[in-house]
Scaffold this motif. Structure first.
Motif, PDB file in Angstrom:
ATOM      1  N   GLU A  29       2.474 -11.103  -0.880  1.00  0.00           N
ATOM      2  CA  GLU A  29       2.846 -11.482   0.482  1.00  0.00           C
ATOM      3  C   GLU A  29       2.260 -10.519   1.512  1.00  0.00           C
ATOM      4  O   GLU A  29       1.755 -10.927   2.568  1.00  0.00           O
ATOM      5  CB  GLU A  29       4.361 -11.533   0.617  1.00  0.00           C
ATOM      6  N   TYR A  30       2.314  -9.214   1.220  1.00  0.00           N
ATOM      7  CA  TYR A  30       1.852  -8.213   2.181  1.00  0.00           C
ATOM      8  C   TYR A  30       0.342  -8.301   2.412  1.00  0.00           C
ATOM      9  O   TYR A  30      -0.126  -8.257   3.558  1.00  0.00           O
ATOM     10  CB  TYR A  30       2.221  -6.808   1.694  1.00  0.00           C
ATOM     11  N   SER A  31      -0.431  -8.417   1.330  1.00  0.00           N
ATOM     12  CA  SER A  31      -1.887  -8.422   1.482  1.00  0.00           C
ATOM     13  C   SER A  31      -2.378  -9.713   2.129  1.00  0.00           C
ATOM     14  O   SER A  31      -3.297  -9.692   2.958  1.00  0.00           O
ATOM     15  CB  SER A  31      -2.558  -8.209   0.121  1.00  0.00           C
ATOM     16  N   VAL A  32      -1.785 -10.841   1.760  1.00  0.00           N
ATOM     17  CA  VAL A  32      -2.184 -12.109   2.372  1.00  0.00           C
ATOM     18  C   VAL A  32      -1.819 -12.122   3.857  1.00  0.00           C
ATOM     19  O   VAL A  32      -2.579 -12.615   4.698  1.00  0.00           O
ATOM     20  CB  VAL A  32      -1.542 -13.304   1.624  1.00  0.00           C
ATOM     21  N   ASP A  33      -0.678 -11.549   4.190  1.00  0.00           N
ATOM     22  CA  ASP A  33      -0.287 -11.463   5.597  1.00  0.00           C
ATOM     23  C   ASP A  33      -1.275 -10.602   6.374  1.00  0.00           C
ATOM     24  O   ASP A  33      -1.653 -10.947   7.496  1.00  0.00           O
ATOM     25  CB  ASP A  33       1.125 -10.871   5.710  1.00  0.00           C
ATOM     26  N   ALA A  34      -1.706  -9.482   5.771  1.00  0.00           N
ATOM     27  CA  ALA A  34      -2.664  -8.602   6.445  1.00  0.00           C
ATOM     28  C   ALA A  34      -3.986  -9.322   6.699  1.00  0.00           C
ATOM     29  O   ALA A  34      -4.555  -9.235   7.794  1.00  0.00           O
ATOM     30  CB  ALA A  34      -2.894  -7.344   5.613  1.00  0.00           C
ATOM     31  N   LEU A  35      -4.472 -10.051   5.705  1.00  0.00           N
ATOM     32  CA  LEU A  35      -5.742 -10.760   5.869  1.00  0.00           C
ATOM     33  C   LEU A  35      -5.626 -11.870   6.904  1.00  0.00           C
ATOM     34  O   LEU A  35      -6.444 -11.965   7.827  1.00  0.00           O
ATOM     35  CB  LEU A  35      -6.202 -11.331   4.532  1.00  0.00           C
ATOM     36  N   THR A  36      -4.640 -12.718   6.755  1.00  0.00           N
ATOM     37  CA  THR A  36      -4.556 -13.907   7.612  1.00  0.00           C
ATOM     38  C   THR A  36      -4.147 -13.573   9.041  1.00  0.00           C
ATOM     39  O   THR A  36      -4.385 -14.365   9.956  1.00  0.00           O
ATOM     40  CB  THR A  36      -3.584 -14.942   7.020  1.00  0.00           C
ATOM     41  N   ASN A  37      -3.550 -12.400   9.244  1.00  0.00           N
ATOM     42  CA  ASN A  37      -3.186 -11.980  10.601  1.00  0.00           C
ATOM     43  C   ASN A  37      -4.084 -10.867  11.130  1.00  0.00           C
ATOM     44  O   ASN A  37      -3.799 -10.282  12.177  1.00  0.00           O
ATOM     45  CB  ASN A  37      -1.720 -11.549  10.646  1.00  0.00           C
ATOM     46  N   LEU A  38      -5.148 -10.584  10.375  1.00  0.00           N
ATOM     47  CA  LEU A  38      -6.201  -9.684  10.823  1.00  0.00           C
ATOM     48  C   LEU A  38      -5.670  -8.301  11.231  1.00  0.00           C
ATOM     49  O   LEU A  38      -5.814  -7.864  12.374  1.00  0.00           O
ATOM     50  CB  LEU A  38      -6.979 -10.318  11.983  1.00  0.00           C
TER      51      LEU A  38
END
Length: 300
Positions: A29-38
């Motif tokens: 969840e944390y890494s996908v959030d970082a990528l998709t929210n730049l």
């Protein structure tokens, strides 16, 4: 180490600075959030996977005048509470660690997407790797600096070196056993007027309502490409349609969020596979066909 005009220590080295750097991420969840929210997350040292990384034991506060120069008001309060010198030094060592890293965070990167050991250790081969153009980060940072790997770590005394030099040393040295990661890192200061949240155990750090999350936003142009791990897709999710096209069908919400983002942004994606015992990549473009269904078209 030497001072720059801006008052920060510049770490001198003879390595050529790459144009891009790579960051390995597990699929969560944390890494996908970082990528998709730049945004990148700039770590507190207690969050790093090497327990000796940025260790407070690397600095010996053997000079009380240096402690007072660092934070006079805090030092006077410590003297009143702890009359014993040895105890004061330990208390100040803890306080220094907290105070310094509320003012900055660490972002670790490497120079290659082909390190199979790192794919395994950091992603389980199921995650992803982002190629960053660091020069396009809009926020202030120091670096990128290559890590100084050495056989033995040693403690540096504040009676011999000033605090900025010691902070540069503390954040830039690791044991030789980590050398195969070829790590480079950024030291990212908190925005003016703010402190980052400290991430130590509850009761050992002090945070305030005004402290901010360790998330630093960047524009899409700071990403060059995104690589997907060898096992990012399960066999049942990925189907060859032709020699240059694949179809992906997945119900995994994290994968769908990532693939939606990659489709919307038109970023180049590298899918990995093992060929002749070597990790190789095929560039593809992701297109969303419907919810949970995507086409991967090889870039010729």
């Amino acid at each position: 180490y030497k001072y720059t005009r801006k008052g920060f220590i510049q770490i001198e080295h003879n390595k050529k600075v790459p144009e891009t750097f790579f960051k390995y991420y597990g699929l969560n969840e944390y890494s996908v959030d970082a990528l998709t929210n730049l945004y990148i997350y700039v770590s507190d040292p207690v969050e790093l996977n090497d327990s000796l990384d940025c260790s407070k034991e690397l600095i010996d506060f053997d000079d009380e005048s240096a402690m007072e120069t660092f934070d006079a008001e805090f030092y006077r309060g410590i003297v009143d509470l702890y009359p014993e010198k040895n105890l004061r030094q330990e208390v100040f060592k803890d306080a220094y660690q907290s105070l310094i890293y509320k003012k900055c965070g660490i972002f670790s990167m490497t120079t290659t997407p082909y390190n199979t050991k790192m794919w395994s250790a950091y992603t389980g081969n199921k995650g992803f790797c982002v190629e960053f153009v660091v020069n396009n980060f809009p926020f202030k940072y120091y670096g990128p600096f290559p890590i100084n790997y050495c056989d033995h770590l040693r403690t540096m005394k504040v009676s011999e070196y000033d605090v900025p030099t010691l902070m540069a040393y503390q954040s830039n040295v690791k044991k030789e056993c980590w050398k195969d990661e070829n790590e480079w890192r950024l030291i990212v200061p908190s925005p003016d007027g703010f402190n980052f949240l400290s991430m130590g155990e509850e009761g050992t750090v002090y945070n305030f309502p005004s402290d901010i999350e360790r998330k630093m936003k960047y524009p899409l142009c700071a990403i060059s490409a995104v690589g997907l791990g060898e096992k990012f897709f399960e066999n049942k999710e990925l189907h060859a349609v032709s020699s240059y096209e694949y179809e992906v069908m997945t119900a995994d919400p994290l994968k769908c969020r990532m693939l939606d983002f990659l489709s919307n942004t038109k970023l180049l994606v590298n899918i990995s596979q093992i060929q002749d015992f070597e990790l190789k990549f095929q560039q593809v473009q992701v297109t969303k066909l419907m919810d949970g269904v995507y086409r991967l078209t090889c870039v010729q």
